[in-house]
Design a protein around this motif. Structure first.
Motif, PDB file in Angstrom:
ATOM      1  N   GLY A   1       0.808  -1.214   0.000  1.00  0.00           N
ATOM      2  CA  GLY A   1       0.000   0.000   0.000  1.00  0.00           C
ATOM      3  C   GLY A   1       0.836   1.255   0.000  1.00  0.00           C
ATOM      4  O   GLY A   1       0.372   2.329  -0.385  1.00  0.00           O
ATOM      5  N   MET A   2       2.092   1.139   0.443  1.00  0.00           N
ATOM      6  CA  MET A   2       3.048   2.256   0.415  1.00  0.00           C
ATOM      7  C   MET A   2       3.911   2.202  -0.843  1.00  0.00           C
ATOM      8  O   MET A   2       4.978   2.825  -0.900  1.00  0.00           O
ATOM      9  CB  MET A   2       3.935   2.212   1.654  1.00  0.00           C
ATOM     10  CG  MET A   2       3.202   2.384   2.961  1.00  0.00           C
ATOM     11  SD  MET A   2       4.269   2.139   4.406  1.00  0.00           S
ATOM     12  CE  MET A   2       5.472   3.454   4.182  1.00  0.00           C
TER      13      MET A   2
ATOM     14  N   ALA B   1      13.865   6.251   5.527  1.00  0.00           N
ATOM     15  CA  ALA B   1      12.561   6.345   6.192  1.00  0.00           C
ATOM     16  C   ALA B   1      12.564   7.548   7.114  1.00  0.00           C
ATOM     17  O   ALA B   1      13.542   7.794   7.821  1.00  0.00           O
ATOM     18  CB  ALA B   1      12.258   5.076   6.988  1.00  0.00           C
ATOM     19  N   LEU B   2      11.462   8.285   7.086  1.00  0.00           N
ATOM     20  CA  LEU B   2      11.323   9.483   7.907  1.00  0.00           C
ATOM     21  C   LEU B   2      10.018   9.384   8.685  1.00  0.00           C
ATOM     22  O   LEU B   2       8.949   9.199   8.098  1.00  0.00           O
ATOM     23  CB  LEU B   2      11.308  10.739   7.017  1.00  0.00           C
ATOM     24  CG  LEU B   2      11.162  12.073   7.744  1.00  0.00           C
ATOM     25  CD1 LEU B   2      12.384  12.356   8.608  1.00  0.00           C
ATOM     26  CD2 LEU B   2      10.963  13.214   6.735  1.00  0.00           C
TER      27      LEU B   2
ATOM     28  N   VAL C   1       4.668   8.383   8.301  1.00  0.00           N
ATOM     29  CA  VAL C   1       5.908   7.735   7.877  1.00  0.00           C
ATOM     30  C   VAL C   1       6.055   7.882   6.368  1.00  0.00           C
ATOM     31  O   VAL C   1       5.092   7.661   5.622  1.00  0.00           O
ATOM     32  CB  VAL C   1       5.907   6.235   8.248  1.00  0.00           C
ATOM     33  CG1 VAL C   1       7.198   5.569   7.785  1.00  0.00           C
ATOM     34  CG2 VAL C   1       5.718   6.052   9.740  1.00  0.00           C
ATOM     35  N   PHE C   2       7.253   8.260   5.919  1.00  0.00           N
ATOM     36  CA  PHE C   2       7.575   8.301   4.499  1.00  0.00           C
ATOM     37  C   PHE C   2       8.721   7.337   4.228  1.00  0.00           C
ATOM     38  O   PHE C   2       9.647   7.211   5.037  1.00  0.00           O
ATOM     39  CB  PHE C   2       8.000   9.704   4.056  1.00  0.00           C
ATOM     40  CG  PHE C   2       6.892  10.713   4.076  1.00  0.00           C
ATOM     41  CD1 PHE C   2       5.893  10.686   3.111  1.00  0.00           C
ATOM     42  CD2 PHE C   2       6.843  11.683   5.066  1.00  0.00           C
ATOM     43  CE1 PHE C   2       4.865  11.614   3.133  1.00  0.00           C
ATOM     44  CE2 PHE C   2       5.823  12.619   5.092  1.00  0.00           C
ATOM     45  CZ  PHE C   2       4.829  12.581   4.124  1.00  0.00           C
TER      46      PHE C   2
ATOM     47  N   GLY D   1       3.944   6.500   1.643  1.00  0.00           N
ATOM     48  CA  GLY D   1       3.736   7.019   2.985  1.00  0.00           C
ATOM     49  C   GLY D   1       2.598   6.297   3.697  1.00  0.00           C
ATOM     50  O   GLY D   1       1.774   5.622   3.073  1.00  0.00           O
ATOM     51  N   GLU D   2       2.584   6.481   4.995  1.00  0.00           N
ATOM     52  CA  GLU D   2       1.556   5.883   5.847  1.00  0.00           C
ATOM     53  C   GLU D   2       1.179   6.904   6.913  1.00  0.00           C
ATOM     54  O   GLU D   2       2.053   7.512   7.530  1.00  0.00           O
ATOM     55  CB  GLU D   2       2.102   4.615   6.501  1.00  0.00           C
ATOM     56  CG  GLU D   2       1.164   3.972   7.518  1.00  0.00           C
ATOM     57  CD  GLU D   2       1.797   2.762   8.187  1.00  0.00           C
ATOM     58  OE1 GLU D   2       1.323   1.642   7.930  1.00  0.00           O
ATOM     59  OE2 GLU D   2       2.779   2.947   8.953  1.00  0.00           O
ATOM     60  N   TYR D   3      -0.124   7.089   7.117  1.00  0.00           N
ATOM     61  CA  TYR D   3      -0.590   8.036   8.136  1.00  0.00           C
ATOM     62  C   TYR D   3      -1.646   7.368   8.997  1.00  0.00           C
ATOM     63  O   TYR D   3      -2.664   6.881   8.494  1.00  0.00           O
ATOM     64  CB  TYR D   3      -1.171   9.296   7.489  1.00  0.00           C
ATOM     65  CG  TYR D   3      -1.699  10.284   8.503  1.00  0.00           C
ATOM     66  CD1 TYR D   3      -0.847  10.857   9.439  1.00  0.00           C
ATOM     67  CD2 TYR D   3      -3.043  10.632   8.534  1.00  0.00           C
ATOM     68  CE1 TYR D   3      -1.317  11.751  10.381  1.00  0.00           C
ATOM     69  CE2 TYR D   3      -3.527  11.529   9.476  1.00  0.00           C
ATOM     70  CZ  TYR D   3      -2.656  12.081  10.403  1.00  0.00           C
ATOM     71  OH  TYR D   3      -3.126  12.958  11.340  1.00  0.00           O
TER      72      TYR D   3
END
Length: 592
Positions: free
Chosen positions: A115-116, A292-293, A301-302, A320-322
């Motif tokens: 999904g990212m 990764a940030l 997360v990116f 990314g994930e939020y």
């Protein structure tokens, strides 16, 4: 004349052959093997959007640089922007190539990661790290099982299963299976008329499947508080009807935790490989780099990854994930090689120790759906880990205080091996190793070994270096011929930044440290240096609190400094130690 067919066999005027589209087994169906068009809808749409938004992004970056962001974050954001310029506007920098053996191992695993957009090489912090980056297994605190099913194209499916098991002190290991299966191929036999050398009949021979499967063992562990290492050993099997082959290979990877919210990862896939069976193929050496940030305490997360297989084009992934809530996450991602080939999005739902993830990929050939389920089991490994480390430290301290310093070092080494990032254990180990290089042990209940133990304990603790020095000085005063003890004492004195370093007594009668301080105190009284006499007397009393001579001299210095009340208290203590001291009794009568 009909040209000969590739891969045909001639037997009794019949030729049996496989009807399938690709030239390589690694891409078993045409629908899987067809490359995405460089000028497709997604690429054109992304390029048009970017050309319009680039000036605003650049201006926004400048504003953030000046007003909001820290220097480190600006550099990272600039890197992301520069990367997008590069991959969107400079496709000529990337070499083009077809598929390679084991290509199915690059499709991805786990709906969360997919999904990212698969930008998970540096993010990897769940069980699917066994696939993406084994070094990321160190982030797991519980045992985890993940299963994924993905529907690709025309009777083609991708499945992934993994189980990860953290240990208290030996890192985290995982077993995984990845399988790409394509069904519905038709086998056909042909009949040839030899007189005219032409095919005269097609005879159906049933169906067969194409399957590629990989079994892997992965392991990762911390090597310091910032660096983690991992490797994967995998066996890849390929079969196409009656033809089959296999590969064995090893991947290695590292994650560097640069800061609390930023980490980088580097890895090499197929650093070692060998093939067996019906093939001349070789698995390509593949280089990987990821970043990764984490922002807002990890809720955002990116990830940004680059992959460069040998003799193939470089590809990149960004996603990314939020986490909107503790239990709900939204995800997005894009994949390019070099231009955008696929856009991904997905959601994640978490409830206690269960997670459900769904991801959808959109590309020129349609859509691909993936979903996975993750289950976490057992007690937190962090709790078990902490219990084991505390027990090791307890055992080390027991040996330490008993004077068995070498055994204490062994226990501390096991503890630091279990927790490489524990700087307090590392500090204790370093100091203790330095001490036992001079005095390996100090057992027994005699006065000197007891003083040595107390001195080394104080030195390793580091909170009161003065007391540690004085205790070791007292021990040396009792055993002035012990050269190893003197070397230890001098090392501790230097670390305590003392200007006066104890020297070995000279002469046949071995003028000790206490003797020297007593002589200096008396000499200071004769010279009228009463403060110095007090200091030298105090040096003795720190080693021997009931030293009668030092107390006499200190009382005399106070008396001569017109502090008769304080002198009286000191002299009364002398009489408590030795009631027969006639000199002190005489001075006390004069004061009264």
């Amino acid at each position: 004349m009909t040209p000969p067919l590739a891969g045909s066999q001639v037997a009794e005027n019949k030729m049996n052959f496989f009807v399938f589209a690709p030239l390589e087994i690694s891409r078993p169906k045409a629908a899987v093997a067809v490359p995405f068009r460089q000028g497709g809808f997604l690429t054109g749409f992304a390029s048009r959007c970017y050309s319009r938004l680039a000036p605003f992004l650049s201006a926004g970056l400048f504003y953030l640089n000046q007003k909001i962001l820290s220097a480190k974050f600006t550099v990272l954001f600039s890197f992301f922007l520069f990367t997008y310029h590069l991959i969107t506007l400079s496709p000529s920098l990337f070499a083009q190539s077809g598929g390679q053996p084991g290509q199915f191992m690059s499709y991805g695993a786990g709906a969360r990661a997919l999904g990212m957009g698969g930008a998970f090489f540096a993010v990897a912090n769940d069980a699917s790290a066994s696939y993406w980056n084994p070094a990321g297994l160190v982030f797991l605190e519980q045992k985890e099982f993940t299963g994924m099913q993905a529907t690709l194209f025309e009777d083609t499916s991708l499945n992934f299963f993994t189980y990860a098991h953290p240990t208290a002190s030996k890192g985290t290991w995982a077993l995984s299976m990845t399988q790409l299966k394509s069904t519905g191929f038709e086998r056909i036999s042909i009949k040839v008329d030899p007189s005219i050398d032409e095919i005269v009949e097609f005879i159906p021979g049933g169906a067969f499947d194409s399957m590629e499967r990989a079994f892997a063992f992965s392991w990762g562990r911390d090597v310091s508080d910032r660096l983690a290492f991992g490797f994967m050993a995998k066996n890849i099997q390929r079969s196409l009807d009656t033809s089959g082959d296999s590969f064995n290979s090893v991947d290695v990877a590292m994650i560097n935790k640069v800061s609390g919210n930023y980490r980088m990862a580097v890895g090499v896939q197929n650093v070692f490989s060998m093939a067996s069976g019906d093939t001349d193929d070789k698995l390509p050496l593949t280089l990987k780099f990821g970043q990764a940030l984490n922002l807002f305490k990890g809720s955002l997360v990116f990830g940004l990854d680059f992959t460069k297989p040998q003799a193939a084009d470089m590809n990149w992934r960004f996603g990314g994930e939020y986490w909107l809530l503790y239990w709900t996450a939204l995800r997005f991602g894009v994949v390019g090689s070099p231009q955008i080939q696929e856009a991904d999005f997905g959601i994640g739902i978490k409830y206690k120790d269960f997670s459900f993830d769904w991801a959808q990929g959109i590309h020129d050939m349609g859509a691909t759906t993936r979903f996975s389920i993750t289950m976490r089991m057992g007690q937190s490994n962090r709790a078990k880990h902490d219990i084991k480390v505390r027990e090791l430290i307890r055992q080390a301290m027991h040996y330490f205080k008993s004077g068995l310093f070498s055994k204490a070092v062994e226990k501390l080494k096991v503890a630091i091996d279990a927790e490489p990032g524990n700087m307090e254990i590392r500090r204790m180990l370093t100091k203790l190793e330095a001490a036992i290089s001079y005095v390996p042990d100090a057992r027994g209940s005699d006065e000197v070994p007891t003083l040595i133990r107390r001195g080394i304990v104080g030195y390793v603790d580091g909170k009161d270096m003065k007391t540690a020095v004085n205790t070791l000085r007292h021990a040396f005063n009792k055993d002035p011929r012990n050269d190893r003890l003197l070397s230890l004492l001098n090392m501790v004195e230097r670390e305590a930044n003392l200007s006066e370093i104890t020297k070995k007594p000279e002469g046949p009668e071995m003028f000790t440290y206490i003797d020297q301080r007593t002589y200096d105190a008396r000499q200071a009284i004769y010279e009228g240096k009463y403060d110095l006499a007090m200091k030298r007397s105090q040096d003795i009393l720190e080693l021997e609190p009931n030293n009668e001579t030092a107390l006499e001299i200190m009382g005399s210095a106070l008396y001569l400094m017109e502090q008769k009340d304080k002198a009286k208290v000191i002299w009364e203590k002398v009489l408590e130690i030795n009631p027969n001291n006639r000199v002190v009794k005489q001075f006390l009568r004069q004061i009264k």
